[in-house]
Write an enzyme that holds these catalytic residues in place. Structure first.
Site, short mmCIF file in Angstrom:
data_model
loop_
_atom_site.label_atom_id
_atom_site.label_comp_id
_atom_site.label_asym_id
_atom_site.label_seq_id
_atom_site.Cartn_x
_atom_site.Cartn_y
_atom_site.Cartn_z
N SER A 1 0.81 -1.21 0.00
CA SER A 1 0.00 0.00 0.00
C SER A 1 0.85 1.26 0.00
CB SER A 1 -0.97 -0.01 1.18
OG SER A 1 -1.88 1.06 1.11
N HIS A 2 0.75 2.05 1.06
CA HIS A 2 1.40 3.36 1.13
C HIS A 2 2.80 3.27 1.73
CE1 HIS A 2 -0.63 2.32 4.81
NE2 HIS A 2 0.07 3.20 5.47
N ASP B 1 -1.74 6.65 -3.58
CA ASP B 1 -0.66 5.95 -2.90
C ASP B 1 -0.10 4.80 -3.74
OD1 ASP B 1 -2.92 4.33 -2.65
OD2 ASP B 1 -2.18 3.40 -0.82
N ASP C 1 -0.61 1.50 -4.09
CA ASP C 1 -1.45 0.57 -4.83
C ASP C 1 -2.75 1.18 -5.33
OD1 ASP C 1 -2.57 0.76 -2.26
OD2 ASP C 1 -3.35 -1.28 -2.34
N ASP D 1 -5.29 2.83 -3.71
CA ASP D 1 -6.56 2.80 -2.98
C ASP D 1 -6.76 4.00 -2.06
OD1 ASP D 1 -4.79 2.08 -0.97
OD2 ASP D 1 -5.74 0.14 -0.54
N ARG D 2 -5.75 4.83 -1.89
CA ARG D 2 -5.88 6.01 -1.03
C ARG D 2 -5.84 7.28 -1.86
NH1 ARG D 2 -3.60 4.65 4.80
NH2 ARG D 2 -3.69 2.38 4.68
N LYS E 1 -11.22 0.43 -1.11
CA LYS E 1 -11.15 1.88 -1.24
C LYS E 1 -10.51 2.20 -2.59
CE LYS E 1 -7.25 1.79 2.08
NZ LYS E 1 -7.53 0.58 2.84
#
Length: 542
Positions: free
Chosen positions: A112-113, A276, A278, A280-281, A375
């Site tokens: 992710s982030h 981010d 991947d 999703d943010r 998300k």
């Protein structure tokens, strides 16, 4: 030909809120990634012939593990693997593909982030047939399998070339390499009024999207520049890199400081956004104003019916417990359901599948809807653009009018990163030990009305999740929440969430740090943060 390879278990493969995350060298240990992938397969009720989606955010070590996962899928009886070209697939795009293809699930390779590179972070998570993160019942089975694994199965031939679109076979399994952007872009075009957004951009509206050298670069370039007509160069840092260009792909005020500085300039763009690792943010920035994730969720929920996909209204709104209660005020005024869940997108899945909610959000820069079960950063950006195209007002004007109608929830999250795990756990244990005696205590002008350790009973399947964060609630509704994050890979991250509601419009322009000053000081006193961690201030404030 299927080969069965002997292995021995590792004792640290318990998935967190978003799968298994460790440093790259940790994943590079012999059979470490293969063990976990086989444990996923062993935990699932596979009959043979299923379809599996595989993709990731392009970080270091992604390609190697994707090629291994393809061979292991063939060795475990899958009928088809759908993989993004070069292994690229954003998390929301993967969720969409699982749903669109009727796949049994998907393996998403991402942290992710978190930062990437040879010594950075890596992660593997499994998403189920609804496109959402595996529920705790499944992740618990995966962990149990990982503790006793003795072998993994793999197709002996090398995996096909994933840099070329098209279908090939690996034994009896079809490997389909797809354009990672096409299906997702088509979905977005079905949700929003692209013609109206194009008109907004053509009128001179300027935007800047920072993909942070992460997975959304190709998605944002295709949608914002090619389909919506934003000038070439509106999407910056748009080439995914294994180390994210040496940056930290977390869209917050610290790591997206360059984007924010552009929007604060007098001649800056009208709208800015970032996503981010991947995809999703999201971070939303207007000219002269950074929109907090909690406020963004509330504004999107209040204005969603301006977009075609939500014109019929919302079934309900869900937010994670630490997220500010701004969305609750929208739900109450709109007379729709509001649900408070633990942190982790998987907790929204049952509510979405049951049709109880339409829009969900977390304070950690995640917002999404029932279009997928993750998300979705680019989705949030497009919904903002659709709202701006309809209202023809600035981001600041929309915020001011929202607060005037619903009141303002002043809110901050303070992150204390990579602190000693023993000290962090001791802090939380001390808080829990004092909960029973907390009510009635006074801290300056603040009086504790109640205190608890949040637990959640899923209204759909009845499952219970405990110890989800310590809440200190004061008379008048202000609150402080303490919890340890499950997304880091080193030490512990303590997150402290601070919130105060203000109904008086004349006070809505106060800087959050001023409005929250007493609560911030009280958070250190109650949590004994400096005393227990040695930290006098947080590493990141959002």
């Amino acid at each position: 030909m299927i080969e069965t390879i002997a292995t021995t278990p590792y004792d640290d493969q318990k998935p967190g809120t978003s799968g298994l995350r460790k440093k790259v060298p940790h994943f590079q240990q012999p059979n470490y990634a293969a063990n976990f992938i086989q444990s996923i397969f062993d935990a699932l009720p596979l009959d043979g012939g299923e379809t599996l989606v595989i993709g990731g955010d392009g970080r270091y070590y992604n390609r190697e593990v994707i090629l291994m996962a393809i061979r292991m899928a063939a060795g475990n009886g899958y009928g088809r693997v759908v993989v993004g070209k070069d292994g690229i697939l954003s998390t929301p795009a993967a969720s969409n593909l699982i749903r669109k293809r009727g796949a049994s699930g998907g393996i998403i390779l991402s942290a992710s982030h978190n930062p990437g590179g040879a010594k950075g972070d890596f992660g593997i998570k499994y998403n189920g047939s609804n496109g959402g993160p595996a529920p705790e019942s499944v992740t618990a089975r995966i962990f149990e399998k990982s503790k006793s694994i003795q072998r993994y199965r793999v197709w002996t031939s090398t995996a096909p070339d994933i840099s070329k679109l098209g279908e090939t076979t690996l034994g009896d399994m079809v490997v389909e390499v797809i354009d990672p952007v096409a299906d997702y872009a088509e979905l977005m075009e079905s949700l929003f009024d692209f013609a109206k957004i194009r008109d907004l951009i053509a009128s001179g509206f300027r935007l800047r999207f920072d993909a942070m050298h992460a997975v959304t670069g190709p998605y944002a370039t295709e949608i914002l520049e090619r389909r919506l007509g934003a000038p070439q160069g509106s999407v910056v840092n748009n080439v995914p890199k294994e180390d994210f260009g040496g940056g930290h792909p977390d869209p917050n005020a610290v790591h997206a400081a360059e984007l924010i500085s552009h929007l604060m300039a007098n001649d800056g763009p009208d709208f800015g956004a970032a996503s981010d690792g991947d995809g999703d943010r999201n971070l939303i920035v207007g000219k002269g104003v950074v929109v907090s994730p909690s406020d963004s969720l509330a504004v999107l929920a209040a204005n969603a019916p301006l977009a075609p996909a939500y014109a019929g209204g919302l079934a309900g709104i869900a937010r994670s417990m630490p997220t500010s209660q701004a969305a609750d005020r929208v739900a109450q005024k709109r007379k729709i359901g509001i649900y408070e869940t633990p942190t982790g997108w998987k907790f929204f899945g049952n509510l979405l599948d049951a049709g109880k909610v339409t829009i969900c959000g977390e304070e950690s820069a995640g917002t999404g809807s029932d279009h997928v079960r993750e998300k979705d950063g680019v989705w949030a950006v497009l919904l903002w653009l659709n709202i701006l195209a309809e209202r023809r007002e600035s981001v600041q004007d929309i915020l001011d009018k929202h607060w005037a109608e619903f009141g303002r929830n002043f809110y901050q999250r303070h992150d204390y990163e990579e602190i000693d795990a023993k000290a962090a756990n001791g802090l939380m244990e001390s808080l829990r030990d004092r909960l029973a005696s907390m009510a009635g205590q006074r801290f300056g002008t603040l009086v504790v009305s109640e205190a608890d350790d949040f637990s959640y009973k899923d209204p759909i399947d009845g499952s219970v999740s405990t110890s989800q964060g310590v809440r200190i609630i004061f008379s008048g509704g202000s609150r402080i929440v303490y919890r340890l994050s499950g997304t880091g890979t080193a030490g512990a991250t303590l997150r402290v969430y601070i919130e105060r509601f203000e109904s008086d419009p004349s006070k809505h322009a106060l800087p959050p740090e001023e409005a929250l000053k007493e609560l911030i000081a009280t958070a250190d006193v109650i949590g004994e943060i400096k005393k227990r961690t040695g930290r006098s201030e947080p590493d990141v404030v959002t």
